[in-house]
Design a protein around this motif. Structure first.
Motif, PDB file in Angstrom:
ATOM      1  N   LEU A   1      11.318   5.199  -5.281  1.00 13.72           N
ATOM      2  CA  LEU A   1      10.709   4.457  -4.184  1.00 13.72           C
ATOM      3  C   LEU A   1      11.065   5.111  -2.858  1.00 13.72           C
ATOM      4  O   LEU A   1      12.162   5.649  -2.689  1.00 13.72           O
ATOM      5  CB  LEU A   1      11.197   3.011  -4.194  1.00 13.72           C
ATOM      6  CG  LEU A   1      10.629   2.104  -5.288  1.00 13.72           C
ATOM      7  CD1 LEU A   1      11.352   0.763  -5.281  1.00 13.72           C
ATOM      8  CD2 LEU A   1       9.138   1.892  -5.114  1.00 13.72           C
ATOM      9  N   HIS A   2      10.125   5.044  -1.920  1.00  9.81           N
ATOM     10  CA  HIS A   2      10.336   5.575  -0.572  1.00  9.81           C
ATOM     11  C   HIS A   2      10.395   4.389   0.380  1.00  9.81           C
ATOM     12  O   HIS A   2       9.420   3.632   0.487  1.00  9.81           O
ATOM     13  CB  HIS A   2       9.207   6.519  -0.182  1.00  9.81           C
ATOM     14  CG  HIS A   2       9.176   7.781  -0.974  1.00  9.81           C
ATOM     15  ND1 HIS A   2       9.234   9.037  -0.399  1.00  9.81           N
ATOM     16  CD2 HIS A   2       9.106   8.006  -2.309  1.00  9.81           C
ATOM     17  CE1 HIS A   2       9.193   9.966  -1.341  1.00  9.81           C
ATOM     18  NE2 HIS A   2       9.114   9.352  -2.509  1.00  9.81           N
TER      19      HIS A   2
ATOM     20  N   ILE B   1       5.973  -0.058   7.868  1.00 12.40           N
ATOM     21  CA  ILE B   1       4.920  -1.059   7.828  1.00 12.40           C
ATOM     22  C   ILE B   1       5.486  -2.452   8.075  1.00 12.40           C
ATOM     23  O   ILE B   1       4.874  -3.287   8.762  1.00 12.40           O
ATOM     24  CB  ILE B   1       4.178  -1.018   6.475  1.00 12.40           C
ATOM     25  CG1 ILE B   1       3.477   0.322   6.299  1.00 12.40           C
ATOM     26  CG2 ILE B   1       3.161  -2.142   6.381  1.00 12.40           C
ATOM     27  CD1 ILE B   1       2.331   0.558   7.241  1.00 12.40           C
ATOM     28  N   TYR B   2       6.677  -2.723   7.530  1.00 19.19           N
ATOM     29  CA  TYR B   2       7.307  -4.028   7.782  1.00 19.19           C
ATOM     30  C   TYR B   2       7.483  -4.245   9.284  1.00 19.19           C
ATOM     31  O   TYR B   2       7.205  -5.330   9.808  1.00 19.19           O
ATOM     32  CB  TYR B   2       8.659  -4.093   7.071  1.00 19.19           C
ATOM     33  CG  TYR B   2       9.251  -5.482   6.993  1.00 19.19           C
ATOM     34  CD1 TYR B   2       9.099  -6.259   5.846  1.00 19.19           C
ATOM     35  CD2 TYR B   2       9.967  -6.023   8.057  1.00 19.19           C
ATOM     36  CE1 TYR B   2       9.644  -7.541   5.760  1.00 19.19           C
ATOM     37  CE2 TYR B   2      10.509  -7.293   7.994  1.00 19.19           C
ATOM     38  CZ  TYR B   2      10.337  -8.046   6.842  1.00 19.19           C
ATOM     39  OH  TYR B   2      10.859  -9.321   6.779  1.00 19.19           O
ATOM     40  N   TYR B   3       7.912  -3.212   9.960  1.00 12.31           N
ATOM     41  CA  TYR B   3       8.109  -3.246  11.415  1.00 12.31           C
ATOM     42  C   TYR B   3       6.790  -3.597  12.106  1.00 12.31           C
ATOM     43  O   TYR B   3       6.727  -4.465  12.987  1.00 12.31           O
ATOM     44  CB  TYR B   3       8.645  -1.880  11.820  1.00 12.31           C
ATOM     45  CG  TYR B   3       8.611  -1.464  13.251  1.00 12.31           C
ATOM     46  CD1 TYR B   3       8.756  -2.353  14.294  1.00 12.31           C
ATOM     47  CD2 TYR B   3       8.471  -0.101  13.576  1.00 12.31           C
ATOM     48  CE1 TYR B   3       8.757  -1.930  15.609  1.00 12.31           C
ATOM     49  CE2 TYR B   3       8.466   0.332  14.879  1.00 12.31           C
ATOM     50  CZ  TYR B   3       8.600  -0.593  15.900  1.00 12.31           C
ATOM     51  OH  TYR B   3       8.595  -0.167  17.192  1.00 12.31           O
ATOM     52  N   GLN B   4       5.697  -2.958  11.682  1.00 15.84           N
ATOM     53  CA  GLN B   4       4.398  -3.248  12.271  1.00 15.84           C
ATOM     54  C   GLN B   4       3.936  -4.670  11.919  1.00 15.84           C
ATOM     55  O   GLN B   4       3.320  -5.347  12.739  1.00 15.84           O
ATOM     56  CB  GLN B   4       3.355  -2.229  11.795  1.00 15.84           C
ATOM     57  CG  GLN B   4       1.968  -2.418  12.392  1.00 15.84           C
ATOM     58  CD  GLN B   4       1.931  -2.226  13.900  1.00 15.84           C
ATOM     59  OE1 GLN B   4       2.827  -1.584  14.473  1.00 15.84           O
ATOM     60  NE2 GLN B   4       0.922  -2.759  14.546  1.00 15.84           N
TER      61      GLN B   4
ATOM     62  N   LEU C   1       0.828  -1.209   0.000  1.00 22.59           N
ATOM     63  CA  LEU C   1       0.000   0.000   0.000  1.00 22.59           C
ATOM     64  C   LEU C   1       0.863   1.259   0.000  1.00 22.59           C
ATOM     65  O   LEU C   1       0.526   2.250  -0.662  1.00 22.59           O
ATOM     66  CB  LEU C   1      -0.911   0.034   1.235  1.00 22.59           C
ATOM     67  CG  LEU C   1      -2.080  -0.937   1.308  1.00 22.59           C
ATOM     68  CD1 LEU C   1      -2.756  -0.803   2.665  1.00 22.59           C
ATOM     69  CD2 LEU C   1      -3.083  -0.680   0.188  1.00 22.59           C
ATOM     70  N   THR C   2       1.974   1.218   0.752  1.00 22.52           N
ATOM     71  CA  THR C   2       2.800   2.428   0.862  1.00 22.52           C
ATOM     72  C   THR C   2       3.414   2.806  -0.477  1.00 22.52           C
ATOM     73  O   THR C   2       3.624   3.989  -0.756  1.00 22.52           O
ATOM     74  CB  THR C   2       3.924   2.237   1.893  1.00 22.52           C
ATOM     75  OG1 THR C   2       4.861   1.266   1.424  1.00 22.52           O
ATOM     76  CG2 THR C   2       3.374   1.806   3.235  1.00 22.52           C
TER      77      THR C   2
ATOM     78  N   ILE D   1      -0.244  -1.975  -4.569  1.00 21.61           N
ATOM     79  CA  ILE D   1       0.094  -0.698  -5.206  1.00 21.61           C
ATOM     80  C   ILE D   1      -1.153  -0.052  -5.789  1.00 21.61           C
ATOM     81  O   ILE D   1      -1.386   1.158  -5.636  1.00 21.61           O
ATOM     82  CB  ILE D   1       1.167  -0.918  -6.292  1.00 21.61           C
ATOM     83  CG1 ILE D   1       2.508  -1.276  -5.637  1.00 21.61           C
ATOM     84  CG2 ILE D   1       1.322   0.328  -7.164  1.00 21.61           C
ATOM     85  CD1 ILE D   1       3.582  -1.691  -6.634  1.00 21.61           C
ATOM     86  N   LEU D   2      -1.980  -0.835  -6.462  1.00 17.80           N
ATOM     87  CA  LEU D   2      -3.205  -0.286  -7.061  1.00 17.80           C
ATOM     88  C   LEU D   2      -4.144   0.260  -6.001  1.00 17.80           C
ATOM     89  O   LEU D   2      -4.748   1.335  -6.170  1.00 17.80           O
ATOM     90  CB  LEU D   2      -3.904  -1.367  -7.892  1.00 17.80           C
ATOM     91  CG  LEU D   2      -3.159  -1.835  -9.146  1.00 17.80           C
ATOM     92  CD1 LEU D   2      -3.882  -3.007  -9.783  1.00 17.80           C
ATOM     93  CD2 LEU D   2      -3.002  -0.692 -10.143  1.00 17.80           C
TER      94      LEU D   2
END
Length: 354
Positions: free
Chosen positions: A222-223, A230-233, A207-208, A274-275
């Motif tokens: 890319l950021h 989000i990976y951390y969460q 999503l990010t 992504i979409l």
């Protein structure tokens, strides 16, 4: 030399034909009722229509009507169906496999019961077979592996899990190559739960990417701060969910997180995430992907539904799974992607150990 029968000619089942055959085994690839065109093409060209490289010489190809002859005399069966074929595999295929013949499944997913219990597919098959007075030697593959990279012989590390160590050693001897490396574990519930959960959480990370493209442009760099956040969460929520299921040891979590990493960087879940991040609702995203199977959607919805049931019974706190619940809201309520970052923060004082 062993005889390996693979049932399901999708990408992952078919990819496993490479290490199986290159390890000197006889390999029989059986298509499901949905794989007729694939098997026809394999017979014609010795090549799967989705792969760039031909199969190793000597593979044998079968249509679903020939499945019983393909099983006859095999040393093991690999179940290569997607999660959408779980019922078919359990009801139609497993009863045709001899009780003492090991089954190795690549199907990843979870099934939620009305009381909020989440079953991995080997458990689901075991219980349904028991209702019919049957049992099978069920094993499974977990860990980071994309089909097309396995075909390309990229170094791959997976885990075979099952209840019997000697069976697992036999399966490893049949399948291991110099590029397909296999760990062994009897923690079926832990391994299979971890690799199923990663599908839903990979969607959250993706999503990010879409959100950043929406804000900065599709061709923008890319950021990685947001992806890593989000990976951390994901790590926190997956660990809690594994603890609910039972064993949440470091090895189990590591297998799931390795699979999470590769899923984020390649595959269908990345595309749909992504979409959705760009602003499409789930129906529009599915239409954009034109019929691609999306197991991540099924997993996310089932796990979120189970968490709500458990929360209502006072067994968990749903507020501890803000990412999961946000992904579910996007999928089931068509809410826009708006990641609840502040819900991920916490305050903790002092060191309490691991």
């Amino acid at each position: 030399m062993a005889t390996v029968t693979i049932i399901g000619a999708g990408m992952m089942g078919s990819a496993l034909a490479f290490p199986a055959r290159e390890n000197g085994n006889e390999v029989r690839l059986v298509g499901t009722h949905l794989d007729r065109d694939i098997i026809d093409e394999c017979k014609k060209s010795n090549k799967h229509p989705k792969f760039d490289r031909e199969f190793p010489d000597g593979l044998k190809y079968y249509h679903v009507e020939e499945m019983e002859s393909a099983i006859d005399g095999a040393d093991m069966v690999i179940g290569g169906v997607s999660s959408f074929g779980v019922d078919w595999f359990g009801d139609f295929v497993l009863p045709k496999i001899p009780e003492d013949m090991p089954v190795l499944s690549v199907t990843k997913g979870l099934y939620d019961l009305p009381d909020g219990t989440l079953l991995c597919y080997p458990e689901l098959w075991r219980d349904r077979l028991a209702e019919r007075g049957m049992k099978r030697n069920l094993n499974a593959i977990g860990g980071p592996c994309t089909s097309y990279e396995l075909v390309a012989h990229d170094k791959t590390e997976v885990t075979f899990c099952g209840n019997d160590p000697e069976t697992l050693k036999k399966l490893k001897a049949i399948m291991a190559t110099d590029y397909y490396h296999i760990s062994l574990s009897t923690d079926v519930v832990g391994i299979e739960s971890a690799v199923a959960l990663k599908n839903g959480y990979a969607l959250g990370i993706a999503l990010t990417i879409g959100l950043n493209e929406k804000q900065f442009g599709i061709d923008s760099p890319l950021h990685f701060n947001s992806q890593a956040g989000i990976y951390y969460q994901c790590v926190r929520e997956m660990a809690k969910l594994l603890a609910i299921r039972g064993d949440a040891n470091l090895d189990t979590l590591a297998v799931g997180l390795g699979d999470l990493y590769v899923t984020v960087y390649g595959g269908r879940t990345r595309l749909v995430g992504i979409l959705l991040g760009r602003g499409l609702d789930i129906d529009a995203a599915k239409a954009e992907l034109n019929g691609v199977t999306l197991e991540s959607l099924v997993v996310a919805e089932r796990v979120a539904r189970a968490v709500r049931v458990l929360a209502k019974a006072g067994k968990v706190n749903a507020d501890e799974f803000p990412l999961l619940m946000h992904v579910d809201a996007i999928l089931t309520e068509k809410k826009p992607a708006d990641i609840p970052w502040e819900a991920f923060t916490y305050e903790k004082w002092g060191y309490e150990g691991i």
